[in-house]
Design an enzyme around this catalytic site. Structure first.
Site, PDB file in Angstrom:
ATOM      1  N   LYS A 181       1.173  18.747  55.096  1.00 33.31           N
ATOM      2  CA  LYS A 181       0.550  17.665  55.869  1.00 33.31           C
ATOM      3  C   LYS A 181      -0.958  17.867  55.847  1.00 33.31           C
ATOM      4  O   LYS A 181      -1.477  18.779  56.480  1.00 33.31           O
ATOM      5  CB  LYS A 181       1.012  17.665  57.331  1.00 33.31           C
ATOM      6  N   GLU A 256      -5.113  30.672  59.434  1.00 29.23           N
ATOM      7  CA  GLU A 256      -6.548  30.817  59.140  1.00 29.23           C
ATOM      8  C   GLU A 256      -7.263  29.968  60.165  1.00 29.23           C
ATOM      9  O   GLU A 256      -7.299  28.742  60.041  1.00 29.23           O
ATOM     10  CB  GLU A 256      -6.863  30.301  57.729  1.00 29.23           C
ATOM     11  N   CYS A 290     -15.192  27.377  58.269  1.00 32.07           N
ATOM     12  CA  CYS A 290     -14.826  28.401  59.253  1.00 32.07           C
ATOM     13  C   CYS A 290     -15.540  29.722  58.970  1.00 32.07           C
ATOM     14  O   CYS A 290     -15.539  30.610  59.813  1.00 32.07           O
ATOM     15  CB  CYS A 290     -13.324  28.571  59.314  1.00 32.07           C
ATOM     16  N   GLU A 387     -17.842  28.150  68.222  1.00 37.41           N
ATOM     17  CA  GLU A 387     -18.187  27.751  66.864  1.00 37.41           C
ATOM     18  C   GLU A 387     -18.826  26.353  66.920  1.00 37.41           C
ATOM     19  O   GLU A 387     -18.198  25.408  67.405  1.00 37.41           O
ATOM     20  CB  GLU A 387     -16.865  27.703  66.089  1.00 37.41           C
TER      21      GLU A 387
HETATM   22  P1  ADP Z   1     -10.030  20.715  62.725  1.00 31.71           P
HETATM   23  O1  ADP Z   1      -9.792  19.237  62.894  1.00 31.71           O
HETATM   24  O2  ADP Z   1     -11.148  21.263  63.528  1.00 31.71           O
HETATM   25  O3  ADP Z   1      -9.991  21.177  61.314  1.00 31.71           O
HETATM   26  P2  ADP Z   1      -7.434  20.992  63.891  1.00 31.71           P
HETATM   27  O4  ADP Z   1      -6.773  22.269  64.219  1.00 31.71           O
HETATM   28  O5  ADP Z   1      -7.581  19.965  64.957  1.00 31.71           O
HETATM   29  O6  ADP Z   1      -8.819  21.464  63.317  1.00 31.71           O
HETATM   30  O7  ADP Z   1      -6.730  20.291  62.661  1.00 31.71           O
HETATM   31  C1  ADP Z   1      -6.239  20.987  61.562  1.00 31.71           C
HETATM   32  C2  ADP Z   1      -4.951  20.331  61.118  1.00 31.71           C
HETATM   33  O8  ADP Z   1      -3.995  20.438  62.161  1.00 31.71           O
HETATM   34  C3  ADP Z   1      -5.061  18.854  60.810  1.00 31.71           C
HETATM   35  O9  ADP Z   1      -4.217  18.554  59.705  1.00 31.71           O
HETATM   36  C4  ADP Z   1      -4.541  18.211  62.077  1.00 31.71           C
HETATM   37  O10 ADP Z   1      -4.032  16.911  61.838  1.00 31.71           O
HETATM   38  C5  ADP Z   1      -3.435  19.172  62.446  1.00 31.71           C
HETATM   39  N1  ADP Z   1      -3.032  19.138  63.852  1.00 31.71           N
HETATM   40  C6  ADP Z   1      -3.789  18.919  64.939  1.00 31.71           C
HETATM   41  N2  ADP Z   1      -3.042  18.963  66.051  1.00 31.71           N
HETATM   42  C7  ADP Z   1      -1.768  19.229  65.672  1.00 31.71           C
HETATM   43  C8  ADP Z   1      -0.513  19.403  66.367  1.00 31.71           C
HETATM   44  N3  ADP Z   1      -0.423  19.318  67.674  1.00 31.71           N
HETATM   45  N4  ADP Z   1       0.591  19.666  65.621  1.00 31.71           N
HETATM   46  C9  ADP Z   1       0.489  19.761  64.284  1.00 31.71           C
HETATM   47  N5  ADP Z   1      -0.638  19.614  63.588  1.00 31.71           N
HETATM   48  C10 ADP Z   1      -1.764  19.346  64.262  1.00 31.71           C
END
Ligand code: ADP
Length: 484
Positions: A181, A256, A290, A387
């Site tokens: 995803k 990560e 990161c 960060e």
């Molecule tokens: P950033 O957007 O700062 O890179 P996130 O951790 O919000 O960090 O997002 C990283 C990935 O995790 C993205 O693909 C996002 O759609 C997904 N994501 C965010 N929230 C969830 C959740 N509750 N369950 C699964 N995936 C999530």
């Protein structure tokens, strides 16, 4: 719209079980260009049902894929690598359009992304086991390594291609199958990779890419017992949530997560080299990686000189639409990211910091922000703890090595760290004292497919890239042969 040599690379459907398809509901999500606000296209808004189907297809494909020899899998991965490089320019244009980074950086990321496929195509052939001297005369002990099984990957928007190949390369090479995803804001890079994977001959179900509801897809990936491993790159907050969700079915996880990278400039450093390294590690991808430097710690006696050189160099950086001309810094990914940079600056200034360069939204508007430097920064300020993920370089001052190390380690994170020194004794002492998974010594750039990338403390678990990276996708099986 963007112009591509091969327009079929811009896929607006997901790749699930070897088929290109829409969401069951027909719902879609718009994908926008952060530099212009223009809608580039749509991707399916998939959820629980589609995720389950992709996982089941990965499970169905697993036996056939892992039964192939490592060399057979390697040949397909090698072809995938070649196709990515043959389409480097188009893939870079897609990336800049959906993510905002300058085109030169996107080209670099495509080559970096492809390098993981190339590396693991080879490394898959070297998943060696062990024989162990036996504890009994009539027994022999053998250890074999097997693919862990169906894997799920959730990836972020800051490296739309490399964060996928860094996971899919070792997984597929080891004989695992994978459902990915990608981040909702950068799905086109992921779907283009899936198309090239299909053309390279990856069998149906072995590698699927689904877009849509993070929550629904994430819940199914972490809850479905078929999935044996989740590999995630993103924020620490979401990483902790996903790890907790995986505990229910005891999945292996690789995480990560966020960082708070210190960049230490000692008094014996080559200051020009340190300035170059600081810029590379701070402003790359507009500060949105990161491993980006988050805190610059400078020894008192060189503080003024370093600051002057840094301001002179950063003030020459050009900001603009990554698709137009030679720019060094693109927009931030969205308004929330821009506001976080503003919040960190306002907080620091309120507590006594001084803005010596930039400090405000760029005249270009949107989410463009001026490359910024602030001085007189102290540990009480937000920038010391969180960060920033933006183009803000805060300069802290220290006196002794012990103080620098204490300040550098004073964080719950432990991903990347950097320092500049020419004294070999100091280099060893500081390298060993830094509580980080990675240390850049006299360099601001450390990422490579041949080296282990990963963090300690709340920056995550596991390593990606290198010979260590494939270990994350295999299980050790112990065979005890008796009656000999
Ligand atoms: P950033 O957007 O700062 O890179 P996130 O951790 O919000 O960090 O997002 C990283 C990935 O995790 C993205 O693909 C996002 O759609 C997904 N994501 C965010 N929230 C969830 C959740 N509750 N369950 C699964 N995936 C999530």
């Amino acid at each position: 719209m963007i112009t591509l040599k091969n327009s079929s690379l811009l896929k607006q459907q997901c790749y699930l079980a070897g088929q290109w398809c829409s969401a069951d509901s027909g719902a879609t999500i718009n994908v926008t260009n952060p530099a212009t606000g223009e809608i580039l296209g749509v991707v399916p808004k998939m959820g629980t049902q589609e995720t389950r189907r992709a996982i089941e297809a990965a499970n169905k494909a697993l036996d056939g894929w892992k039964a192939r020899t490592a060399k057979e899998r390697s040949a397909i991965l090698r072809r995938w690598f070649e196709l990515i490089m043959e389409n480097q320019e188009d893939l870079a244009v897609i990336m800049t359009a959906e993510q905002g980074k300058p085109l030169a950086e996107s080209r670099g990321e495509i080559a970096y992304a492809a390098s993981f496929i190339e590396w693991f195509a080879e490394e898959g052939k070297r998943v060696y086991g062990d024989t162990i001297p036996s504890y009994a005369r009539d027994k022999r002990i053998v250890v074999i390594k097997e693919p862990i099984g169906v894997c799920a990957a959730i990836t972020p928007w800051n490296f739309p291609a490399a964060m996928i190949t860094r996971k899919a390369g070792p997984a597929l090479a080891a004989g695992c199958t994978m459902v990915v995803k990608p981040a909702t804001s950068t799905p086109f890079s992921a779907l283009a990779l899936a198309l090239l994977g299909e053309q390279a001959g990856i069998p149906a179900g072995v590698f699927s890419v689904i877009t849509g509801s993070s929550k629904e897809i994430g819940d199914e990936m972490t809850g479905n017992p078929i999935v044996r491993k989740l590999t995630f790159t993103g924020s620490t907050e979401v990483g902790k949530l996903l790890t907790a969700q995986c505990a229910g079915t005891m999945k292996k996880v690789s995480m990560e997560l966020g960082g708070n990278a210190p960049f230490i400039v000692f008094d014996d450093a080559d200051l020009d080299a340190a300035v170059e390294g600081a810029i590379a590690s701070k402003y790359r991808n507009t500060g949105q990686t990161c491993v980006c430097t988050n805190r610059i710690l400078v020894q008192e006696s060189v503080y003024g000189a370093f600051c002057e050189k840094l301001v002179a160099a950063v003030s020459k950086m050009t900001v603009g639409d990554g698709l137009k001309g030679d720019v060094q810094q693109g927009p931030l990914i969205d308004m929330a990211s821009l506001e976080k940079v503003e919040e960190h600056i306002a907080d620091a200034v309120a507590k006594g910091a001084r803005v010596v360069l930039g400090g405000k939204r760029h005249a270009l508007g949107g989410t463009f922000f001026e490359p910024t430097i602030i001085t007189e920064v102290t540990p009480e300020m937000l920038v010391a703890r969180e960060e920033t993920f933006g183009p803000l370089a805060p300069l802290f001052k220290f006196t002794t090595d012990e103080e620098a190390i204490r300040m550098a380690n004073d964080t719950e994170f432990g991903l990347a760290s950097y320092f500049y020194s020419r004294d070999i004794r100091r280099v060893w002492r500081v390298s060993e004292a830094l509580e980080y998974g990675m240390v850049g010594i006299n360099t601001g750039l450390i990422s490579s497919e041949v080296a282990p990338f990963g963090g300690v403390k709340e920056s995550g678990v596991g390593r990606e890239g290198s010979k260590y990276g494939i270990e994350e996708f295999v299980e050790v099986k112990y065979l005890c042969m008796g009656g000999i």
